[in-house]
Design an enzyme around this catalytic site. Sequence first.
Site, PDB file in Angstrom:
ATOM      1  CG  ASP A  44      -1.722   1.221   1.406  1.00  0.00           C
ATOM      2  OD1 ASP A  44      -2.481   1.549   0.474  1.00  0.00           O
ATOM      3  OD2 ASP A  44      -1.599   1.875   2.461  1.00  0.00           O
TER       4      ASP A  44
ATOM      5  CG  ASP B 163      -1.850   7.733   0.307  1.00  0.00           C
ATOM      6  OD1 ASP B 163      -2.044   8.951   0.385  1.00  0.00           O
ATOM      7  OD2 ASP B 163      -1.647   7.154  -0.783  1.00  0.00           O
TER       8      ASP B 163
ATOM      9  CG  ASP C 134      -2.186   2.135   6.216  1.00  0.00           C
ATOM     10  OD1 ASP C 134      -2.538   1.690   5.108  1.00  0.00           O
ATOM     11  OD2 ASP C 134      -2.551   3.236   6.656  1.00  0.00           O
TER      12      ASP C 134
END
Length: 225
Positions: free
Chosen positions: A12, A14, A175
């Site tokens: 991922d 961001d 995240d």
Amino acid sequence: MIMTVPELILIDLDGTLIDTVPDLAYAIDGMMSQLDLPQRGEEKVRRWVGNGIERLVKRALLDNDEGEPDDKLFQSALHLFKVVYAECNGRHSTLFPGVREGLDWLKSQNAVLACITNKAEQFTTPLLKAFKIEQDFKLVISGDSLPKKKPDPLPLLHAAEFFKVEPHKALMLGDSINDVQAARAAGFQIICVSYGYNHGEDIRKANPDAVIDSFTQLSSVISYQ
């Protein structure tokens, strides 16, 4: 928990690779100012990110996680946001500590890496280039590359098919609960970082296979044997 080496690792953007909230907050507040509406600030934006810029703009307009603003206002706001964000993208963002070292370690193990993000392609590519990590990935799938984005498993399954890797031999590194849900639905293993964007919730509550505090800890949870 030590994981057997995955044949494919999807990462991922961001909240996992780069802390982009400072730029996103700048763009949101610039958008709100042009609409003569109250600025929202970085703290709120940090809690709102993770579901794409459309949802972020809606949350800013409503000052709430859920709901739908007036469509005309939303379309105007989205345009303003894109203009401001295109100007500041990468300016105030930072690579999370340990990311460069972790990527280098994965590459030293001949890992096949792909970046899977909900960020639109027009912002993804410049950001990866700005931080000189675009070349680390053999494939980049943005939020508008396919008909669906995370938490739908489509981007992950598309990547697995692209590299001819069976899903259970692939790993998602993210995240948020979006990453966990997408990985579970796709049949991937899932490792999460503890420092990212998960709407203020401890990512451990989503029960990923492992949680790390830094990319430098990847060598302690992935066994290349």
